[in-house]
Design a protein around this motif. Structure first.
Motif: not given
Length: 65
Positions: A42-43, A45-51
């Motif tokens: 989940v972390l 995925m979250d960082l990828s989506f943020e970038n």
């Protein structure tokens, strides 16, 4: 109603197979490891989506000027 509770108690005491302490420890470790793996996924995925969203907003922001 009394009969229901009596039968429920009887089932919990006589018919349910409770895990041993070793089985309980093993299951706990499996759940903890799975939880950590899930949290890392989940972390990521979250960082990828943020970038990805940051790059999209930066690109769209420069097009409007």
């Amino acid at each position: 109603m009394f009969n229901y509770f009596k039968e429920a108690y009887n089932e919990l005491v006589n018919k349910v197979t409770w895990p041993t302490f070793q089985q309980l420890q093993s299951s706990t470790v499996v759940v903890m490891v799975a939880s950590v793996i899930f949290a890392v996924v989940v972390l990521a995925m979250d960082l990828s989506f943020e970038n990805l969203m940051g790059a999209i907003y930066k690109t769209l922001g420069s097009l409007g000027r």
